[in-house]
Design a protein around this motif. Structure first.
Motif, PDB file in Angstrom:
ATOM      1  N   MET A   1       0.800  -1.297  -0.037  1.00  0.00           N
ATOM      2  CA  MET A   1      -0.129   0.047  -0.099  1.00  0.00           C
ATOM      3  C   MET A   1       1.006   1.226   0.136  1.00  0.00           C
ATOM      4  N   TYR A   2       2.279   1.313   0.796  1.00  0.00           N
ATOM      5  CA  TYR A   2       2.910   2.317   0.944  1.00  0.00           C
ATOM      6  C   TYR A   2       3.595   2.444  -0.568  1.00  0.00           C
ATOM      7  N   GLN A   3       3.913   1.558  -1.053  1.00  0.00           N
ATOM      8  CA  GLN A   3       4.602   1.675  -2.434  1.00  0.00           C
ATOM      9  C   GLN A   3       3.611   2.427  -3.431  1.00  0.00           C
ATOM     10  N   VAL A   4       2.423   1.956  -3.456  1.00  0.00           N
ATOM     11  CA  VAL A   4       1.387   2.479  -4.410  1.00  0.00           C
ATOM     12  C   VAL A   4       1.383   4.099  -4.195  1.00  0.00           C
ATOM     13  N   LYS A   5       1.061   4.402  -2.639  1.00  0.00           N
ATOM     14  CA  LYS A   5       0.991   5.614  -2.181  1.00  0.00           C
ATOM     15  C   LYS A   5       1.796   6.640  -2.718  1.00  0.00           C
ATOM     16  N   ASN A   6       3.206   6.167  -3.013  1.00  0.00           N
ATOM     17  CA  ASN A   6       4.491   6.963  -3.327  1.00  0.00           C
ATOM     18  C   ASN A   6       4.348   7.336  -4.979  1.00  0.00           C
ATOM     19  N   GLN A   7       3.591   6.227  -5.490  1.00  0.00           N
ATOM     20  CA  GLN A   7       3.468   6.258  -7.055  1.00  0.00           C
ATOM     21  C   GLN A   7       2.642   7.218  -7.473  1.00  0.00           C
ATOM     22  N   ILE A   8       1.344   7.358  -6.721  1.00  0.00           N
ATOM     23  CA  ILE A   8       0.052   7.801  -7.207  1.00  0.00           C
ATOM     24  C   ILE A   8       0.034   9.545  -6.780  1.00  0.00           C
ATOM     25  N   TYR A   9      -0.750  10.224  -7.581  1.00  0.00           N
ATOM     26  CA  TYR A   9      -0.896  11.576  -7.142  1.00  0.00           C
ATOM     27  C   TYR A   9       0.392  12.297  -7.235  1.00  0.00           C
ATOM     28  N   GLN A  10       1.052  12.271  -8.022  1.00  0.00           N
ATOM     29  CA  GLN A  10       2.542  13.192  -8.201  1.00  0.00           C
ATOM     30  C   GLN A  10       2.492  14.539  -8.366  1.00  0.00           C
ATOM     31  N   ASP A  11       1.304  15.164  -9.082  1.00  0.00           N
ATOM     32  CA  ASP A  11       1.039  16.286  -9.089  1.00  0.00           C
ATOM     33  C   ASP A  11       0.243  17.015  -7.863  1.00  0.00           C
ATOM     34  N   MET A  12       0.079  16.382  -6.860  1.00  0.00           N
ATOM     35  CA  MET A  12      -0.696  17.126  -5.731  1.00  0.00           C
ATOM     36  C   MET A  12       0.522  17.337  -4.585  1.00  0.00           C
ATOM     37  N   THR A  13      -0.163  18.193  -3.758  1.00  0.00           N
ATOM     38  CA  THR A  13       1.019  18.521  -2.676  1.00  0.00           C
ATOM     39  C   THR A  13       0.771  17.512  -1.692  1.00  0.00           C
ATOM     40  N   LYS A  14       1.853  17.298  -0.798  1.00  0.00           N
ATOM     41  CA  LYS A  14       1.737  16.199   0.093  1.00  0.00           C
ATOM     42  C   LYS A  14       0.523  16.197   0.963  1.00  0.00           C
ATOM     43  N   THR A  15       0.264  17.683   1.462  1.00  0.00           N
ATOM     44  CA  THR A  15      -0.928  17.739   2.158  1.00  0.00           C
ATOM     45  C   THR A  15      -2.402  17.214   1.617  1.00  0.00           C
ATOM     46  N   GLN A  16      -2.341  17.669   0.327  1.00  0.00           N
ATOM     47  CA  GLN A  16      -3.499  16.989  -0.561  1.00  0.00           C
ATOM     48  C   GLN A  16      -3.623  15.648  -0.762  1.00  0.00           C
ATOM     49  N   LYS A  17      -2.364  15.118  -1.062  1.00  0.00           N
ATOM     50  CA  LYS A  17      -2.356  13.670  -1.337  1.00  0.00           C
ATOM     51  C   LYS A  17      -2.703  12.870   0.261  1.00  0.00           C
ATOM     52  N   SER A  18      -1.927  13.383   1.118  1.00  0.00           N
ATOM     53  CA  SER A  18      -2.193  12.970   2.583  1.00  0.00           C
ATOM     54  C   SER A  18      -3.765  12.881   2.822  1.00  0.00           C
ATOM     55  N   ALA A  19      -4.152  13.844   2.489  1.00  0.00           N
ATOM     56  CA  ALA A  19      -5.875  14.132   3.032  1.00  0.00           C
ATOM     57  C   ALA A  19      -6.679  13.014   2.335  1.00  0.00           C
ATOM     58  N   LEU A  20      -6.459  13.144   0.893  1.00  0.00           N
ATOM     59  CA  LEU A  20      -7.250  12.333  -0.016  1.00  0.00           C
ATOM     60  C   LEU A  20      -6.956  10.864   0.210  1.00  0.00           C
ATOM     61  N   CYS A  21      -5.614  10.298   0.312  1.00  0.00           N
ATOM     62  CA  CYS A  21      -5.548   8.791   0.675  1.00  0.00           C
ATOM     63  C   CYS A  21      -6.092   8.606   2.137  1.00  0.00           C
ATOM     64  N   ASN A  22      -5.968   9.347   3.128  1.00  0.00           N
ATOM     65  CA  ASN A  22      -6.657   9.061   4.276  1.00  0.00           C
ATOM     66  C   ASN A  22      -8.138   8.891   4.229  1.00  0.00           C
ATOM     67  N   PHE A  23      -8.827   9.621   3.476  1.00  0.00           N
ATOM     68  CA  PHE A  23     -10.136   9.749   3.168  1.00  0.00           C
ATOM     69  C   PHE A  23     -10.525   8.405   2.493  1.00  0.00           C
ATOM     70  N   LEU A  24      -9.845   8.013   1.404  1.00  0.00           N
ATOM     71  CA  LEU A  24     -10.085   6.943   0.681  1.00  0.00           C
ATOM     72  C   LEU A  24      -9.966   5.806   1.598  1.00  0.00           C
ATOM     73  N   ARG A  25      -9.051   5.797   2.150  1.00  0.00           N
ATOM     74  CA  ARG A  25      -8.636   4.384   3.077  1.00  0.00           C
ATOM     75  C   ARG A  25      -9.682   4.234   4.256  1.00  0.00           C
ATOM     76  N   ALA A  26     -10.165   5.443   4.772  1.00  0.00           N
ATOM     77  CA  ALA A  26     -11.233   5.321   5.556  1.00  0.00           C
ATOM     78  C   ALA A  26     -12.685   4.829   4.880  1.00  0.00           C
ATOM     79  N   LEU A  27     -12.726   5.207   3.594  1.00  0.00           N
ATOM     80  CA  LEU A  27     -13.945   4.664   2.693  1.00  0.00           C
ATOM     81  C   LEU A  27     -14.098   2.989   2.758  1.00  0.00           C
TER      82      LEU A  27
END
Length: 173
Positions: A1-27
């Motif tokens: 999961m962490y490898q995929v997380k590093n590969q996706i959403y490259q054009d987002m900021t760290k904060t945006q990427k983190s917020a989105l990933c946390n939300f998706l994981r919670a879903l």
């Protein structure tokens, strides 16, 4: 999961990427019965709805929601989250067995420690009072463990007798 997380959403900021990933994981965690495609559809539908009423969760997603690269990356991340939670669910019996083993080990070590320590004044006093109350010959207690076990034996023995006497009186009627 962490490898995929590093590969996706490259054009987002760290904060945006983190917020989105946390939300998706919670879903994914909230809906274990839904498949990944349904979760993605629900997420997109909800986000579009919130944009329509001018109250989005993630304002930065406005340009991404229709992008195929974003959808592919989101689907990939959701699949990884599903794998993670499925694996965690399969590991639950093993984790519970490990916890139970550790609990028994701690209890055993606590008893070993008690067998090497002198009985406390409270234990000795309580044992003395029980012996007087039930007319039992006292014996020399050498450890906390022995004192605990002896007190427990006396209480159980006399509690058993009380219960037996009360059952006998109930049967008299």
């Amino acid at each position: 999961m962490y490898q995929v997380k590093n590969q996706i959403y490259q054009d987002m900021t760290k904060t945006q990427k983190s917020a989105l990933c946390n939300f998706l994981r919670a879903l994914v965690k909230k809906s274990p019965e839904m498949n990944v495609d349904d979760i993605l559809d629900k997420f997109l539908e909800d986000e579009k709805y919130y944009f329509d009423i001018n109250n989005p969760h993630f304002e930065f997603l406005e340009n991404y929601l229709d992008d195929s690269k974003f959808l592919d990356e989101t689907l990939l991340y959701l699949k990884e989250c599903r794998k993670y939670y499925d694996y965690k669910k399969k590991q639950e019996p093993i984790i519970q067995a490990q916890k139970e083993f550790e609990k028994k080990k701690r209890a055993f070590l606590r008893e070993v420690k008690m067998s090497k320590e002198q009985p406390t004044k409270k234990q000795l006093y309580y044992y003395d009072r029980l012996c007087k109350k039930y007319n039992i010959d006292k014996k020399e207690l050498t450890s906390k463990l022995e004192a605990r076990d002896e007190i427990e034996r006396i209480l159980n023995e006399h509690d058993y007798r009380k219960n037996e006497y009360s059952r006998d009186f109930e049967n008299i009627d």
